[in-house]
Scaffold this motif. Structure first.
Motif, PDB file in Angstrom:
ATOM      1  N   SER A  35       3.934  71.062  75.680  1.00  0.00           N
ATOM      2  CA  SER A  35       3.089  70.537  76.740  1.00  0.00           C
ATOM      3  C   SER A  35       3.677  69.236  77.261  1.00  0.00           C
ATOM      4  O   SER A  35       4.226  68.444  76.502  1.00  0.00           O
ATOM      5  CB  SER A  35       1.673  70.299  76.229  1.00  0.00           C
ATOM      6  OG  SER A  35       1.686  69.316  75.225  1.00  0.00           O
ATOM      7  N   THR A  36       3.584  69.061  78.542  1.00  0.00           N
ATOM      8  CA  THR A  36       4.078  67.841  79.163  1.00  0.00           C
ATOM      9  C   THR A  36       2.946  67.208  79.960  1.00  0.00           C
ATOM     10  O   THR A  36       2.108  67.908  80.530  1.00  0.00           O
ATOM     11  CB  THR A  36       5.268  68.123  80.099  1.00  0.00           C
ATOM     12  OG1 THR A  36       4.859  69.080  81.083  1.00  0.00           O
ATOM     13  CG2 THR A  36       6.444  68.677  79.331  1.00  0.00           C
ATOM     14  N   ASP A  37       2.934  65.903  79.971  1.00  0.00           N
ATOM     15  CA  ASP A  37       1.937  65.152  80.731  1.00  0.00           C
ATOM     16  C   ASP A  37       2.655  64.357  81.801  1.00  0.00           C
ATOM     17  O   ASP A  37       3.679  63.725  81.541  1.00  0.00           O
ATOM     18  CB  ASP A  37       1.169  64.185  79.832  1.00  0.00           C
ATOM     19  CG  ASP A  37       0.326  64.902  78.808  1.00  0.00           C
ATOM     20  OD1 ASP A  37      -0.163  65.996  79.118  1.00  0.00           O
ATOM     21  OD2 ASP A  37       0.153  64.361  77.700  1.00  0.00           O
ATOM     22  N   SER A  38       2.110  64.380  82.982  1.00  0.00           N
ATOM     23  CA  SER A  38       2.656  63.571  84.052  1.00  0.00           C
ATOM     24  C   SER A  38       2.316  62.111  83.796  1.00  0.00           C
ATOM     25  O   SER A  38       1.234  61.789  83.302  1.00  0.00           O
ATOM     26  CB  SER A  38       2.063  64.023  85.388  1.00  0.00           C
ATOM     27  OG  SER A  38       2.506  63.180  86.411  1.00  0.00           O
ATOM     28  N   VAL A  39       3.235  61.227  84.108  1.00  0.00           N
ATOM     29  CA  VAL A  39       3.001  59.799  83.884  1.00  0.00           C
ATOM     30  C   VAL A  39       1.821  59.321  84.720  1.00  0.00           C
ATOM     31  O   VAL A  39       1.055  58.460  84.299  1.00  0.00           O
ATOM     32  CB  VAL A  39       4.285  58.994  84.209  1.00  0.00           C
ATOM     33  CG1 VAL A  39       4.031  57.504  84.127  1.00  0.00           C
ATOM     34  CG2 VAL A  39       5.401  59.390  83.279  1.00  0.00           C
ATOM     35  N   GLU A  40       1.662  59.915  85.888  1.00  0.00           N
ATOM     36  CA  GLU A  40       0.562  59.501  86.761  1.00  0.00           C
ATOM     37  C   GLU A  40      -0.801  59.848  86.167  1.00  0.00           C
ATOM     38  O   GLU A  40      -1.800  59.222  86.496  1.00  0.00           O
ATOM     39  CB  GLU A  40       0.696  60.164  88.139  1.00  0.00           C
ATOM     40  CG  GLU A  40       1.859  59.660  88.958  1.00  0.00           C
ATOM     41  CD  GLU A  40       3.153  60.382  88.606  1.00  0.00           C
ATOM     42  OE1 GLU A  40       3.110  61.455  87.976  1.00  0.00           O
ATOM     43  OE2 GLU A  40       4.220  59.855  88.953  1.00  0.00           O
ATOM     44  N   GLU A  46      -2.743  54.935  77.034  1.00  0.00           N
ATOM     45  CA  GLU A  46      -1.845  56.008  76.593  1.00  0.00           C
ATOM     46  C   GLU A  46      -0.392  55.703  76.955  1.00  0.00           C
ATOM     47  O   GLU A  46       0.517  55.936  76.174  1.00  0.00           O
ATOM     48  CB  GLU A  46      -2.248  57.333  77.226  1.00  0.00           C
ATOM     49  CG  GLU A  46      -3.540  57.913  76.680  1.00  0.00           C
ATOM     50  CD  GLU A  46      -3.949  59.170  77.426  1.00  0.00           C
ATOM     51  OE1 GLU A  46      -4.357  60.125  76.749  1.00  0.00           O
ATOM     52  OE2 GLU A  46      -3.844  59.191  78.666  1.00  0.00           O
ATOM     53  N   TYR A  47      -0.191  55.169  78.166  1.00  0.00           N
ATOM     54  CA  TYR A  47       1.154  54.834  78.605  1.00  0.00           C
ATOM     55  C   TYR A  47       1.762  53.773  77.687  1.00  0.00           C
ATOM     56  O   TYR A  47       2.899  53.887  77.242  1.00  0.00           O
ATOM     57  CB  TYR A  47       1.128  54.326  80.046  1.00  0.00           C
ATOM     58  CG  TYR A  47       2.495  53.954  80.565  1.00  0.00           C
ATOM     59  CD1 TYR A  47       3.326  54.918  81.102  1.00  0.00           C
ATOM     60  CD2 TYR A  47       2.963  52.642  80.494  1.00  0.00           C
ATOM     61  CE1 TYR A  47       4.579  54.593  81.570  1.00  0.00           C
ATOM     62  CE2 TYR A  47       4.217  52.304  80.940  1.00  0.00           C
ATOM     63  CZ  TYR A  47       5.026  53.285  81.485  1.00  0.00           C
ATOM     64  OH  TYR A  47       6.272  52.958  81.933  1.00  0.00           O
ATOM     65  N   PHE A  48       0.994  52.735  77.382  1.00  0.00           N
ATOM     66  CA  PHE A  48       1.485  51.675  76.506  1.00  0.00           C
ATOM     67  C   PHE A  48       1.803  52.218  75.119  1.00  0.00           C
ATOM     68  O   PHE A  48       2.832  51.907  74.538  1.00  0.00           O
ATOM     69  CB  PHE A  48       0.454  50.533  76.406  1.00  0.00           C
ATOM     70  CG  PHE A  48       0.917  49.407  75.519  1.00  0.00           C
ATOM     71  CD1 PHE A  48       1.804  48.462  76.011  1.00  0.00           C
ATOM     72  CD2 PHE A  48       0.489  49.314  74.207  1.00  0.00           C
ATOM     73  CE1 PHE A  48       2.240  47.428  75.190  1.00  0.00           C
ATOM     74  CE2 PHE A  48       0.917  48.286  73.391  1.00  0.00           C
ATOM     75  CZ  PHE A  48       1.800  47.346  73.894  1.00  0.00           C
TER      76      PHE A  48
END
Length: 53
Positions: A35-40, A46-48
């Protein structure tokens, strides 16, 4: 002559293994195993956690 056969065999084995390793993630992603998640779509927390910690 035997050393040339060993070198050619090792070279062909390396090509075979790299082609398998290169195609495995693509086929897994196509089947939905990865599974892949878009950065947007990630929240700031979560990004941090993923990229800056």
């Amino acid at each position: 002559m035997i050393s040339i056969k060993k070198i050619v065999s090792a070279f062909l084995a390396a090509l075979f293994m790299t082609s398998l390793l290169a195609s495995a993630p693509v086929s897994a992603a196509e089947k939905g195993c990865v599974s892949t998640d878009s950065v947007e779509n990630l929240s700031a927390e979560e990004y941090f956690h993923r990229y800056e910690s």
